[in-house]
Design a protein around this motif. Structure first.
Motif, mmCIF file in Angstrom:
data_model
loop_
_atom_site.group_PDB
_atom_site.id
_atom_site.type_symbol
_atom_site.label_atom_id
_atom_site.label_comp_id
_atom_site.label_asym_id
_atom_site.label_seq_id
_atom_site.Cartn_x
_atom_site.Cartn_y
_atom_site.Cartn_z
ATOM 1 N N THR A 1 0.838 -1.196 0.000
ATOM 2 C CA THR A 1 0.000 0.000 0.000
ATOM 3 C C THR A 1 0.873 1.246 0.000
ATOM 4 N N GLY A 2 1.945 1.196 0.791
ATOM 5 C CA GLY A 2 2.963 2.243 0.779
ATOM 6 C C GLY A 2 4.261 1.678 0.263
ATOM 7 N N CYS A 3 5.343 2.344 0.572
ATOM 8 C CA CYS A 3 6.650 1.901 0.092
ATOM 9 C C CYS A 3 7.692 2.245 1.144
ATOM 10 N N GLY A 4 8.390 1.241 1.621
ATOM 11 C CA GLY A 4 9.458 1.476 2.589
ATOM 12 C C GLY A 4 10.610 0.550 2.314
ATOM 13 N N ALA A 5 11.663 0.713 3.067
ATOM 14 C CA ALA A 5 12.821 -0.165 2.911
ATOM 15 C C ALA A 5 13.573 -0.229 4.224
ATOM 16 N N GLY A 6 14.353 -1.272 4.371
ATOM 17 C CA GLY A 6 15.164 -1.443 5.566
ATOM 18 C C GLY A 6 16.531 -1.980 5.197
ATOM 19 N N VAL A 7 17.467 -1.766 6.097
ATOM 20 C CA VAL A 7 18.844 -2.210 5.891
ATOM 21 C C VAL A 7 19.238 -3.116 7.049
ATOM 22 N N GLY B 1 0.671 3.396 -6.059
ATOM 23 C CA GLY B 1 1.180 4.165 -7.192
ATOM 24 C C GLY B 1 0.954 3.453 -8.517
ATOM 25 N N PHE B 2 1.114 2.136 -8.521
ATOM 26 C CA PHE B 2 0.868 1.331 -9.724
ATOM 27 C C PHE B 2 -0.590 1.472 -10.153
ATOM 28 N N ALA B 3 -1.512 1.344 -9.192
ATOM 29 C CA ALA B 3 -2.938 1.471 -9.494
ATOM 30 C C ALA B 3 -3.280 2.887 -9.951
ATOM 31 N N THR B 4 -2.643 3.883 -9.349
ATOM 32 C CA THR B 4 -2.881 5.274 -9.737
ATOM 33 C C THR B 4 -2.467 5.523 -11.178
ATOM 34 N N ASP B 5 -1.315 4.968 -11.573
ATOM 35 C CA ASP B 5 -0.843 5.187 -12.942
ATOM 36 C C ASP B 5 -1.761 4.492 -13.941
ATOM 37 N N TYR B 6 -2.242 3.304 -13.602
ATOM 38 C CA TYR B 6 -3.190 2.621 -14.505
ATOM 39 C C TYR B 6 -4.460 3.452 -14.655
ATOM 40 N N SER C 1 -6.043 4.727 -18.136
ATOM 41 C CA SER C 1 -7.277 4.096 -18.613
ATOM 42 C C SER C 1 -8.565 4.785 -18.154
ATOM 43 N N GLY C 2 -8.465 5.570 -17.076
ATOM 44 C CA GLY C 2 -9.673 6.136 -16.491
ATOM 45 C C GLY C 2 -10.449 5.140 -15.656
ATOM 46 N N ILE C 3 -9.898 3.944 -15.469
ATOM 47 C CA ILE C 3 -10.573 2.869 -14.727
ATOM 48 C C ILE C 3 -9.834 2.616 -13.428
ATOM 49 N N GLU C 4 -10.565 2.514 -12.325
ATOM 50 C CA GLU C 4 -9.967 2.206 -11.031
ATOM 51 C C GLU C 4 -9.874 0.692 -10.854
ATOM 52 N N GLN C 5 -8.665 0.206 -10.655
ATOM 53 C CA GLN C 5 -8.420 -1.213 -10.426
ATOM 54 C C GLN C 5 -7.318 -1.352 -9.394
ATOM 55 N N GLN C 6 -7.343 -2.448 -8.642
ATOM 56 C CA GLN C 6 -6.268 -2.763 -7.713
ATOM 57 C C GLN C 6 -5.160 -3.519 -8.450
ATOM 58 N N GLY C 7 -3.979 -3.546 -7.840
ATOM 59 C CA GLY C 7 -2.813 -4.149 -8.470
ATOM 60 C C GLY C 7 -3.023 -5.548 -9.018
ATOM 61 N N VAL D 1 -2.786 -7.759 -17.585
ATOM 62 C CA VAL D 1 -1.530 -7.922 -18.329
ATOM 63 C C VAL D 1 -1.452 -9.328 -18.910
ATOM 64 N N GLU D 2 -1.823 -10.314 -18.104
ATOM 65 C CA GLU D 2 -1.779 -11.702 -18.558
ATOM 66 C C GLU D 2 -2.753 -11.959 -19.707
ATOM 67 N N LYS D 3 -3.798 -11.099 -19.802
ATOM 68 C CA LYS D 3 -4.760 -11.199 -20.904
ATOM 69 C C LYS D 3 -4.363 -10.292 -22.071
ATOM 70 N N GLN D 4 -3.134 -9.757 -21.988
ATOM 71 C CA GLN D 4 -2.551 -8.924 -23.053
ATOM 72 C C GLN D 4 -3.306 -7.608 -23.256
ATOM 73 N N ASP D 5 -3.818 -7.054 -22.166
ATOM 74 C CA ASP D 5 -4.430 -5.732 -22.224
ATOM 75 C C ASP D 5 -3.330 -4.690 -22.408
ATOM 76 N N PRO D 6 -3.387 -3.864 -23.461
ATOM 77 C CA PRO D 6 -2.264 -2.962 -23.759
ATOM 78 C C PRO D 6 -2.041 -1.877 -22.710
ATOM 79 N N LEU D 7 -3.096 -1.323 -22.131
ATOM 80 C CA LEU D 7 -2.911 -0.276 -21.132
ATOM 81 C C LEU D 7 -2.363 -0.849 -19.826
ATOM 82 N N ALA D 8 -2.810 -2.041 -19.466
ATOM 83 C CA ALA D 8 -2.271 -2.694 -18.271
ATOM 84 C C ALA D 8 -0.794 -3.017 -18.470
ATOM 85 N N GLU D 9 -0.448 -3.478 -19.671
ATOM 86 C CA GLU D 9 0.957 -3.767 -19.987
ATOM 87 C C GLU D 9 1.788 -2.494 -19.929
ATOM 88 N N LEU D 10 1.262 -1.408 -20.431
ATOM 89 C CA LEU D 10 1.990 -0.140 -20.380
ATOM 90 C C LEU D 10 2.200 0.301 -18.938
#
Length: 303
Positions: free
Chosen positions: A132-138, A192-197, A201-207, A214-223
């Motif tokens: 949901t967010g993005c973090g990292a650790g060392v 962020g991935f869902a926001t860019d899609y 596309s103008g369509i709200e989808q979860q990751g 993408v697996e169905k070869q949808d061009p916007l999802a692939e992009l």
């Protein structure tokens, strides 16, 4: 026995590990959102439940969605905002009557995977949470590296490097919750991935649904996924140019996109100084359990 507590925004999970890292007991409860004192009480009761069920007393480590200030010893940078400014470690030590070790939850992921997971045997580990967010650790030599300001691994709140024109527009349209624009988190989190899609596309989808397209070869999802891969590659190249870890571990929901492990190594190369990149990129072995296990491993040398 080591007890780990993963203090999340929606749930608090406890685990007990024996000396070899085997699970003795685990339990989770809902987080009392917005109520610091009830949250501390819930953590204390979980520790007591673990010890009651196992018949043993253990060391206590806790992973939090923030860090402890080196100056004040109070919580800062937590997206569970009711923890911020609170003397969490001091309060828990009083309530439990023993020392408590505290680390950022992404650092706990790094420790868990360094101890007995995907990064076992490596000295310098960079572990990423892309959910949901993005973090990292060392983790260095199996121990959490927090840094002198408690900010080690706050990779997601650096700006996305080498932005193209669309990424500049994205950064202007989607500000980060931290108050700054262009943070890596806004691009490479699952959100962020869902926001860019949605932008494409103008369509709200979860990751997961987008990956299914993408697996169905949808061009916007692939992009959207291709752009995501490039942005993640640039962001990780930044880390290689600074820390050059021996292994990179991915956790969080986006770490389940299997093709990342094939595409990222080649995508990272052009952005690394010298054009060489041979660092293994591995999926977190313990999955959703890495955070709570890493909290327990904050006591790695217990006898």
């Amino acid at each position: 026995m080591r007890i780990g507590i993963d203090l999340g925004g929606t749930k608090i999970e406890a685990i007990a590990l024996d000396k070899q890292g085997a699970t003795l007991f685990r339990h989770r409860v809902a987080t009392p959102k917005g109520d610091y004192h009830q949250t501390m009480r819930a953590v204390t009761e979980l520790v007591r439940l673990v010890e009651e069920k196992t018949g043993q007393q253990g060391s206590v480590g806790i992973g939090i969605p923030g860090s402890l200030s080196r100056l004040t010893q109070r919580v800062k940078n937590a997206n569970s905002a009711w923890l911020n400014g609170q003397p969490l470690r001091e309060d828990l030590q009083k309530m439990l009557g023993r020392e408590v070790r505290v680390a950022n939850d992404a650092n706990c992921l790094a420790v868990s995977e360094a101890q007995d997971g995907a990064a076992a045997g490596f000295q310098t580990v960079f572990a990423v949470i892309i959910g949901t967010g993005c973090g990292a650790g060392v983790a260095l030599n199996g121990l959490s590296h927090n840094g002198s300001n408690g900010n080690a691994g706050e990779w997601g709140h650096n700006p996305l490097p080498w932005m193209d024109e669309d990424e500049v527009r994205f950064s202007q349209e989607v500000p980060c919750y931290c108050g700054k624009a262009g943070c890596i988190e806004t691009f490479v989190s699952g959100t962020g991935f869902a926001t860019d899609y949605h932008r494409l596309s103008g369509i709200e989808q979860q990751g997961p649904a987008i990956v299914g397209l993408v697996e169905k070869q949808d061009p916007l999802a692939e992009l959207a996924l291709s752009r995501y891969e490039t942005r993640l590659a640039k962001s990780l190249a930044h880390v290689v140019n600074i820390l050059d870890p021996e292994v990179i571990v991915l956790g969080g929901g986006m770490s389940n996109v299997e093709r990342l492990y094939q595409t990222l190594p080649q995508l990272i190369k052009p952005w690394v100084l010298g054009g060489e990149f041979a660092t293994p990129i591995r999926k977190a072995m313990h999955g959703d359990s890495s955070g709570v296990r890493g909290a327990a491993w904050l006591w790695p040398h217990q006898q």
